[in-house]
Write a protein that holds these residues in place. Structure first.
Motif, PDB file in Angstrom:
ATOM      1  N   LEU A  79      -6.979  -6.149  -5.781  1.00  0.00           N
ATOM      2  CA  LEU A  79      -6.105  -5.300  -4.981  1.00  0.00           C
ATOM      3  C   LEU A  79      -6.598  -5.325  -3.530  1.00  0.00           C
ATOM      4  O   LEU A  79      -7.735  -4.947  -3.249  1.00  0.00           O
ATOM      5  N   LYS A  80      -5.735  -5.761  -2.608  1.00  0.00           N
ATOM      6  CA  LYS A  80      -6.154  -5.950  -1.216  1.00  0.00           C
ATOM      7  C   LYS A  80      -6.268  -4.651  -0.443  1.00  0.00           C
ATOM      8  O   LYS A  80      -7.140  -4.515   0.417  1.00  0.00           O
ATOM      9  N   HIS A  81      -5.381  -3.719  -0.717  1.00  0.00           N
ATOM     10  CA  HIS A  81      -5.376  -2.471   0.044  1.00  0.00           C
ATOM     11  C   HIS A  81      -5.433  -1.285  -0.914  1.00  0.00           C
ATOM     12  O   HIS A  81      -4.483  -1.046  -1.662  1.00  0.00           O
ATOM     13  N   VAL A  82      -6.558  -0.572  -0.897  1.00  0.00           N
ATOM     14  CA  VAL A  82      -6.693   0.609  -1.747  1.00  0.00           C
ATOM     15  C   VAL A  82      -6.527   1.851  -0.886  1.00  0.00           C
ATOM     16  O   VAL A  82      -6.971   1.902   0.266  1.00  0.00           O
ATOM     17  N   ASN A  83      -5.836   2.829  -1.419  1.00  0.00           N
ATOM     18  CA  ASN A  83      -5.611   4.073  -0.694  1.00  0.00           C
ATOM     19  C   ASN A  83      -5.249   5.168  -1.695  1.00  0.00           C
ATOM     20  O   ASN A  83      -5.218   4.933  -2.915  1.00  0.00           O
TER      21      ASN A  83
END
Length: 475
Positions: free
Chosen positions: A174-178
């Motif tokens: 997963l490239k962008h975790v938020n």
């Protein structure tokens, strides 16, 4: 007019940019809102399966054993360093974390858990995940915890590939975790005095989250784009019509001014001649009266022609032809002979070149004569040469006879040629007010050409004269 139109265009462009900026701001806010609200429908299922898999473990199945081995086996050494040399303690704990995280990365098996969950619950969505350590602390007694890692800080002795803003990266693609794609955050601590506690997070999202959100927003995008295009189209149509109306209004004003001036000239001459005749002091004789009556006759004829031109403006659209089959060469001889008599001493060289072999055509002699006379008048009027030249030449192609009228006048710009046949059009910049007229002569020419279903072409450039070519089908 140029300034006004330019100002309106500038205002329109600025308004368009402001409208586009507002639309972009609204669409962007809508995207952000949907991004926060967006969630995968299977989120609760994944959370349940993950919680079950680590119910008696840490981070992932088998993770607790790795952490316990690393922490508890080095707990005494960490305590000694902490109490004797804090700098050495920090260096040792960082090296310990670096090696431990690398072991955890090799052992991490959450892809297998996700594959199992997808198969078990028939999930078709492609998923990506991320697994991170947020905080790691140790206690050497009395449950007073000392931080050895916190994701808010940077640690120079831990590999850069392991440290991310989200924490120590243990695995996943997963490239962008938020917060929008966080499945769960777990915080676990031991019950003994000498122990450690850890907080870690598990993130799951679709592999193409942005595309999925954008697809959901397609109606919004389409509506926004459509509204902008409609506004631009409406403005364009309105501006075009406004320019046309403004141009027509100015042309009409010019026409009224010109026709008023044209009417005043013959009327003034007639009034003066008439008053002279009425003057009792003037000797009444044939020699005295004859010139005055000739002035009245000429000016009355001029006035009649002007009135006829004005009335023809409304009738030209309903022009009817009385066609005859005529020899074009014979008709040209008559027209040029009459025109030479009309010139009456004006220095014009009028030449006719009969190069066509076939010259039988069907036409209305009156309107054909009107076409040529108006072109001749313009060729003389818009000519600053001492010796004015007009050459009329005929030539055949396979199906037509071409009549070319060439002059050595002032020529025309490309802009003038585009509007040459418009009603009331006169190139005021080029003329500089030195040549009077109504701007109707070539308008009549175009109307008569179209009524005959002929074709007229122009070759001209400024300062080099003009050539009008009329294409007439042979009978």
């Amino acid at each position: 007019m140029k300034y006004t139109i330019t100002a309106h265009k500038i205002i329109a462009v600025l308004s368009f940019l402001i409208l586009s900026a507002v639309q972009f701001f609204l669409v962007y806010n809508t995207y952000e809102l949907k991004n926060k609200q967006y969630y995968i429908q299977e989120k609760e299922l994944i959370k349940k399966e993950y919680s079950t898999s680590v119910q008696s473990d840490l981070i992932f199945p088998g993770g607790a054993k790795i952490l316990d081995t690393a922490i508890y086996n080095n707990l005494n050494k960490m305590e000694q360093l902490y109490r004797s040399d804090e700098r050495a303690f920090n260096a040792f704990t960082q090296y310990l974390l670096d090696s431990t995280v690398r072991v955890l990365r090799r052992a991490e098996n959450m892809d297998s858990l996700l594959a199992y969950t997808r198969k078990k619950h028939a999930i078709r969505t492609e998923l990506a995940y991320g697994l991170c350590i947020d905080i790691l602390e140790v206690s050497f007694g009395k449950r007073q915890f000392i931080s050895i890692y916190n994701k808010e800080q940077r640690y120079p002795r831990i590999g850069d590939s392991l440290q991310r803003p989200s924490g120590l990266w243990l695995g996943g693609d997963l490239k962008h975790v938020n917060e929008n794609n966080k499945i769960v955050t777990v915080s676990v601590g031991g019950v003994a005095d000498r122990t450690y506690r850890i907080a870690y997070s598990f993130y799951v999202d679709t592999k193409h989250r942005k595309i999925a959100i954008l697809q959901r927003m397609m109606p919004t995008f389409a509506l926004s784009l459509f509204s902008i295009l409609v506004v631009v189209l409406i403005f364009f149509i309105t501006l075009r019509n406004w320019i046309r109306q403004k141009k027509l209004s100015e042309m009409k004003s010019d026409f009224i001014n010109s026709i008023t001036h044209e009417f005043h000239t013959p009327l003034a001459a007639i009034i003066v001649a008439n008053k002279t005749l009425q003057n009792d002091k003037v000797n009444v004789s044939r020699e005295t009266v004859q010139p005055l009556t000739e002035v009245i006759e000429r000016q009355s004829d001029r006035l009649k022609k002007l009135i006829t031109q004005v009335l023809d403006i409304t009738s030209m659209s309903q022009l009817t032809l009385k066609k005859e089959t005529r020899s074009l060469h014979h008709l040209l001889d008559e027209i040029l002979l009459d025109y030479k008599l009309k010139l009456n001493g004006v220095p014009v060289v009028l030449t006719l070149e009969k190069n066509a072999v076939r010259d039988e055509v069907s036409l209305d002699p009156f309107w054909f004569t009107t076409i040529l006379l108006n072109i001749f008048d313009n060729a003389i009027k818009y000519n600053r040469q001492e010796s004015k030249e007009i050459t009329v030449a005929t030539v055949n192609d396979k199906k037509n006879i071409l009549v070319r009228i060439a002059d050595n006048g002032i020529g025309m710009t490309a802009a003038t040629q585009r509007h040459l046949f418009d009603k009331f059009y006169r190139d005021t910049q080029l003329l500089n007010g030195e040549i009077k007229g109504l701007g109707l002569g070539l308008y009549y020419v175009k109307q008569a050409i179209e009524a005959h279903h002929w074709q007229i072409d122009i070759e001209s450039r400024e300062g080099a004269g003009s050539i009008f070519t009329i294409t007439i089908p042979l009978t």
